[in-house]
Design a protein around this motif. Structure first.
Motif, mmCIF file in Angstrom:
data_model
loop_
_atom_site.group_PDB
_atom_site.id
_atom_site.type_symbol
_atom_site.label_atom_id
_atom_site.label_comp_id
_atom_site.label_asym_id
_atom_site.label_seq_id
_atom_site.Cartn_x
_atom_site.Cartn_y
_atom_site.Cartn_z
ATOM 1 N N GLN A 56 -59.104 -3.457 92.747
ATOM 2 C CA GLN A 56 -57.737 -3.581 92.254
ATOM 3 C C GLN A 56 -56.941 -2.307 92.520
ATOM 4 O OE1 GLN A 56 -57.333 -4.552 88.097
ATOM 5 N NE2 GLN A 56 -55.136 -4.905 88.274
ATOM 6 N N ALA A 57 -57.558 -1.153 92.293
ATOM 7 C CA ALA A 57 -56.871 0.121 92.550
ATOM 8 C C ALA A 57 -56.531 0.243 94.037
ATOM 9 C CB ALA A 57 -57.730 1.297 92.094
ATOM 10 N N GLN A 58 -57.464 -0.116 94.902
ATOM 11 C CA GLN A 58 -57.222 -0.031 96.348
ATOM 12 C C GLN A 58 -56.113 -0.988 96.760
ATOM 13 O OE1 GLN A 58 -58.484 2.301 98.308
ATOM 14 N NE2 GLN A 58 -57.227 1.564 99.972
ATOM 15 N N ASP A 59 -56.099 -2.174 96.172
ATOM 16 C CA ASP A 59 -55.037 -3.138 96.462
ATOM 17 C C ASP A 59 -53.675 -2.579 96.053
ATOM 18 O OD1 ASP A 59 -53.971 -5.878 97.115
ATOM 19 O OD2 ASP A 59 -53.524 -5.823 94.960
ATOM 20 N N MET A 60 -53.615 -1.949 94.872
ATOM 21 C CA MET A 60 -52.361 -1.366 94.410
ATOM 22 C C MET A 60 -51.888 -0.271 95.355
ATOM 23 S SD MET A 60 -53.202 -1.257 90.346
ATOM 24 C CE MET A 60 -51.643 -0.542 89.839
ATOM 25 N N VAL A 61 -52.823 0.530 95.829
ATOM 26 C CA VAL A 61 -52.472 1.605 96.762
ATOM 27 C C VAL A 61 -51.972 1.011 98.076
ATOM 28 C CG1 VAL A 61 -53.430 3.482 98.152
ATOM 29 C CG2 VAL A 61 -53.961 3.337 95.704
#
Length: 178
Positions: A56-61
């Motif tokens: 999820q963090a990578q997707d947000m980035v």
């Protein structure tokens, strides 16, 4: 710290700055986020770490859906075309800060076409200097990783990132290989 507070004040944040930081869950990331929170608080920057699963963090980035983010950045090769082009050239694949500098873009094109190693090195140094002055992203640390292997090692695949072959589940040693 006094200089940092003066710079914040000059930028219109005399009372300090509040920042939400997207962080991947995990012990090292969490410890680093809290360390940063404490250090930045001394300069007048209040950080609120927001923890997400790694995907999820990578997707947000990737979607640039964050105010600030702490993320590990890896590269399969230490080459300016990969490292600088992806991060600091206008429209680069990992240019998450949307940094854009015609000077950097022009220097990048020139270094890529340079035939002399010395010329390319000098142009890359100019790019690095400009990026450090503009500070579109803050690099907190850099870790070099070297992997060497014997010809007897089978099913070991080099690739980008720190997680390549960490389990070694399918790697094996052939006793008769050269």
């Amino acid at each position: 710290l006094a200089r940092a507070r003066r710079l914040l004040a000059a930028a219109g944040y005399a009372q300090g700055l509040k920042v939400r930081m997207t962080v991947s869950s995990g012990t090292m990331s969490q410890e680093t986020a809290f360390l940063l929170k404490g250090q930045l608080a001394e300069a007048g920057i209040e950080v609120e770490p927001l923890f997400y699963g790694e995907a999820q963090a990578q997707d947000m980035v990737q979607r640039i859906a964050f105010q600030s983010a702490m993320l590990p950045v890896g590269a399969p090769v230490a080459d300016p075309d990969y490292l600088l082009g992806r991060r600091y050239v206008t429209g680069g694949a990992e240019n998450y800060s949307k940094y854009s500098s015609t000077t950097v873009d022009e220097l990048f094109l020139r270094q890529g076409a340079a035939l002399s190693t010395a010329t390319r090195r000098a142009l890359v140094a100019q790019i690095e200097q400009r990026v450090m002055e503009d500070a579109p992203a803050v690099v907190l640390w850099w870790q070099d990783m070297v992997v060497a292997r014997s010809g007897k090692v089978r099913n070991f695949h080099l690739g980008p990132g720190q997680s390549t072959n960490l389990s070694f589940r399918d790697v094996w040693l052939e006793a008769s290989a050269p």
